[in-house]
Write a protein that holds these residues in place. Structure first.
Motif, PDB file in Angstrom:
ATOM      1  N   MET A   4       0.845  -1.203   0.000  1.00  0.00           N
ATOM      2  CA  MET A   4       0.000   0.000   0.000  1.00  0.00           C
ATOM      3  C   MET A   4       0.878   1.251   0.000  1.00  0.00           C
ATOM      4  N   GLN A   5       0.645   2.134  -0.932  1.00  0.00           N
ATOM      5  CA  GLN A   5       1.405   3.379  -1.029  1.00  0.00           C
ATOM      6  C   GLN A   5       0.712   4.490  -0.249  1.00  0.00           C
ATOM      7  N   ILE A   6       1.479   5.182   0.582  1.00  0.00           N
ATOM      8  CA  ILE A   6       0.950   6.259   1.416  1.00  0.00           C
ATOM      9  C   ILE A   6       1.508   7.588   0.932  1.00  0.00           C
ATOM     10  N   SER A   7       0.625   8.564   0.766  1.00  0.00           N
ATOM     11  CA  SER A   7       1.018   9.905   0.332  1.00  0.00           C
ATOM     12  C   SER A   7       0.906  10.875   1.501  1.00  0.00           C
ATOM     13  N   ALA A   8       1.973  11.648   1.701  1.00  0.00           N
ATOM     14  CA  ALA A   8       1.971  12.630   2.793  1.00  0.00           C
ATOM     15  C   ALA A   8       1.561  14.016   2.314  1.00  0.00           C
ATOM     16  N   ALA A   9       1.222  14.169   1.039  1.00  0.00           N
ATOM     17  CA  ALA A   9       0.908  15.491   0.482  1.00  0.00           C
ATOM     18  C   ALA A   9      -0.228  16.192   1.213  1.00  0.00           C
ATOM     19  N   PRO A  10      -1.380  15.513   1.470  1.00  0.00           N
ATOM     20  CA  PRO A  10      -2.454  16.225   2.187  1.00  0.00           C
ATOM     21  C   PRO A  10      -2.030  16.714   3.565  1.00  0.00           C
ATOM     22  N   LEU A  11      -1.215  15.903   4.260  1.00  0.00           N
ATOM     23  CA  LEU A  11      -0.737  16.316   5.577  1.00  0.00           C
ATOM     24  C   LEU A  11       0.212  17.511   5.460  1.00  0.00           C
ATOM     25  N   ILE A  12       0.984  17.563   4.371  1.00  0.00           N
ATOM     26  CA  ILE A  12       1.889  18.693   4.160  1.00  0.00           C
ATOM     27  C   ILE A  12       1.097  19.982   3.969  1.00  0.00           C
ATOM     28  N   TYR A  13      -0.016  19.905   3.232  1.00  0.00           N
ATOM     29  CA  TYR A  13      -0.885  21.077   3.061  1.00  0.00           C
ATOM     30  C   TYR A  13      -1.382  21.583   4.421  1.00  0.00           C
ATOM     31  N   ILE A  14      -1.819  20.656   5.269  1.00  0.00           N
ATOM     32  CA  ILE A  14      -2.347  21.040   6.582  1.00  0.00           C
ATOM     33  C   ILE A  14      -1.237  21.651   7.439  1.00  0.00           C
ATOM     34  N   LEU A  15      -0.053  21.040   7.439  1.00  0.00           N
ATOM     35  CA  LEU A  15       1.062  21.539   8.249  1.00  0.00           C
ATOM     36  C   LEU A  15       1.498  22.927   7.796  1.00  0.00           C
ATOM     37  N   ILE A  16       1.512  23.161   6.492  1.00  0.00           N
ATOM     38  CA  ILE A  16       1.892  24.483   5.987  1.00  0.00           C
ATOM     39  C   ILE A  16       0.872  25.533   6.424  1.00  0.00           C
ATOM     40  N   PHE A  17      -0.413  25.193   6.372  1.00  0.00           N
ATOM     41  CA  PHE A  17      -1.446  26.142   6.792  1.00  0.00           C
ATOM     42  C   PHE A  17      -1.325  26.463   8.281  1.00  0.00           C
ATOM     43  N   VAL A  18      -1.071  25.434   9.100  1.00  0.00           N
ATOM     44  CA  VAL A  18      -0.869  25.671  10.543  1.00  0.00           C
ATOM     45  C   VAL A  18       0.371  26.529  10.768  1.00  0.00           C
TER      46      VAL A  18
ATOM     47  N   LEU B 214       5.111  24.422  -0.496  1.00  0.00           N
ATOM     48  CA  LEU B 214       4.433  23.497  -1.400  1.00  0.00           C
ATOM     49  C   LEU B 214       5.370  22.996  -2.492  1.00  0.00           C
ATOM     50  N   THR B 215       6.263  23.856  -2.946  1.00  0.00           N
ATOM     51  CA  THR B 215       7.226  23.453  -3.974  1.00  0.00           C
ATOM     52  C   THR B 215       8.171  22.392  -3.442  1.00  0.00           C
ATOM     53  N   VAL B 216       8.615  22.573  -2.191  1.00  0.00           N
ATOM     54  CA  VAL B 216       9.544  21.616  -1.591  1.00  0.00           C
ATOM     55  C   VAL B 216       8.841  20.321  -1.202  1.00  0.00           C
ATOM     56  N   GLY B 217       7.617  20.425  -0.669  1.00  0.00           N
ATOM     57  CA  GLY B 217       6.971  19.255  -0.080  1.00  0.00           C
ATOM     58  C   GLY B 217       6.010  18.511  -0.973  1.00  0.00           C
ATOM     59  N   THR B 218       5.577  19.122  -2.095  1.00  0.00           N
ATOM     60  CA  THR B 218       4.600  18.455  -2.947  1.00  0.00           C
ATOM     61  C   THR B 218       5.066  18.464  -4.403  1.00  0.00           C
ATOM     62  N   GLU B 219       4.365  17.705  -5.227  1.00  0.00           N
ATOM     63  CA  GLU B 219       4.673  17.634  -6.651  1.00  0.00           C
ATOM     64  C   GLU B 219       3.550  18.233  -7.494  1.00  0.00           C
ATOM     65  N   ALA B 220       2.742  19.081  -6.901  1.00  0.00           N
ATOM     66  CA  ALA B 220       1.636  19.691  -7.637  1.00  0.00           C
ATOM     67  C   ALA B 220       2.167  20.637  -8.709  1.00  0.00           C
ATOM     68  N   ALA B 221       1.351  20.864  -9.728  1.00  0.00           N
ATOM     69  CA  ALA B 221       1.746  21.777 -10.800  1.00  0.00           C
ATOM     70  C   ALA B 221       1.879  23.202 -10.264  1.00  0.00           C
ATOM     71  N   ALA B 222       2.710  23.991 -10.941  1.00  0.00           N
ATOM     72  CA  ALA B 222       3.004  25.349 -10.487  1.00  0.00           C
ATOM     73  C   ALA B 222       1.742  26.207 -10.348  1.00  0.00           C
TER      74      ALA B 222
END
Length: 322
Positions: A1-15, A109-117
């Motif tokens: 099972m592959q786990i993605s930390a991206a959603p948690l990174i979004y929450i941590l950045i907002f906090v 977001l650039t460092v922690g995620t792979e979302a488009a610019a």
């Protein structure tokens, strides 16, 4: 099972954005700006500068600057909350902080995620502006709640001062010295304005309108009526203190009775969003089979609209008016 930390990174950045705002605020204005400080901000500034006129000018500027800046595009949505919270940042400084936090969020977001610019840019702006709004809103709620709690004690202190023979301006000055923030600074400004010739009732009315507080309006009206019609101000304020305290107890009782319903509404509103986040963390490829279909985006928009409607209706149902 592959786990993605991206959603948690979004929450941590907002906090982190919200914590950065608070950190910058305390660094810029010191501990005296905090409502938890035992000494009011006005007294702390007087102790530091020893210039009563300069302190009054600074505090009056801070108290009116946000409502005067409602003409700035999009700032009107924040001006009312910032006014009630008495945020010492100027409107331009607050907008600059939003921009700086948006840049910080974009870098995170650039460092922690792979979302488009473009996605990172949009989310970064939402985090920068939304983080400041959440921070200001929390400040306003905390300040208004503390002010409502302090007001009966402040009025009773004025009653005791009047009964020993002090004039009303001295009674207000006593509140400024004995009561902590937020009322300590607010009544200190009213006392200083009275010493420079402004009518006390006019200052109280302006204070009540700026805070949009019904109890403060009662106080301003009581003082105005006594000035125009005469009467025993101590007895009038004593009755007003009982009314304000009874209203405060009633509001607290209603809040306690409706607490379960409010928490249930919050849970039901947050659960779908929490479930979506957990799905993306535990199984990031869960929607891969349907992402490319023509119905995916319309279905996602419809679900999002239903979530918004759900939050609105839950808030209406648990918002009990007294």
């Amino acid at each position: 099972m592959q786990i993605s930390a991206a959603p948690l990174i979004y929450i941590l950045i907002f906090v982190a954005v919200i914590m950065l705002v608070e950190g910058v605020y305390l660094t810029a204005f010191g501990k005296s700006i905090s409502l938890n400080n035992r000494m009011s901000r006005r007294l702390a500034l007087l102790e530091k500068t020893q210039d009563r006129a300069a302190v009054l000018e600074q505090l009056r500027k801070e108290m009116s600057q946000h409502m005067n800046a409602r003409g700035i595009p999009l700032y009107a949505i924040l001006a009312n909350k910032a006014q009630k919270a008495n945020i010492a940042f100027t409107p331009r400084a607050l907008i600059g902080i939003m921009a700086g936090l948006s840049v910080f969020s974009f870098i995170g977001l650039t460092v922690g995620t792979e979302a488009a610019a473009p996605v990172r840019a949009i989310v970064a702006v939402v985090m920068g502006v939304g983080g400041v709004y959440v921070w200001v809103n929390n400040k306003a709620k905390k300040r208004m709640a503390l002010m409502e709690e302090q007001l009966p004690d402040a009025v009773e202190l004025m009653v005791r001062s009047l009964r020993v023979g002090h004039p009303f301006s001295s009674a207000i000055a006593a509140v400024a010295k004995e009561i902590g923030d937020p009322l300590g600074t607010e009544f200190g400004v009213i006392a200083d304005e009275a010493s420079y010739g402004r009518d006390v009732a006019e200052s109280l009315k302006a204070f009540a309108e700026r805070m949009d507080s019904q109890d403060l309006r009662f106080l301003a009206v009581a003082v105005t009526i006594q000035q125009t019609s005469g009467g025993n101000l101590a007895e009038i304020l004593e009755g007003l203190a009982k009314v304000i305290r009874a209203r405060f107890k009633l509001f607290r009782r209603v809040k306690a009775i409706t607490a379960e319903a409010k928490w249930s509404g919050m849970f039901l509103s947050a659960f779908p969003i929490g479930a979506l986040i957990m799905i993306n963390v535990i199984q990031p490829h869960y929607y891969d089979d349907v992402k490319q279909t023509a119905a995916f985006i319309p279905a996602a928009l419809i679900v999002g609209a239903f979530l918004v409607v759900n939050v609105v209706f839950m808030k209406i149902m648990v918002n009990i008016k007294v």
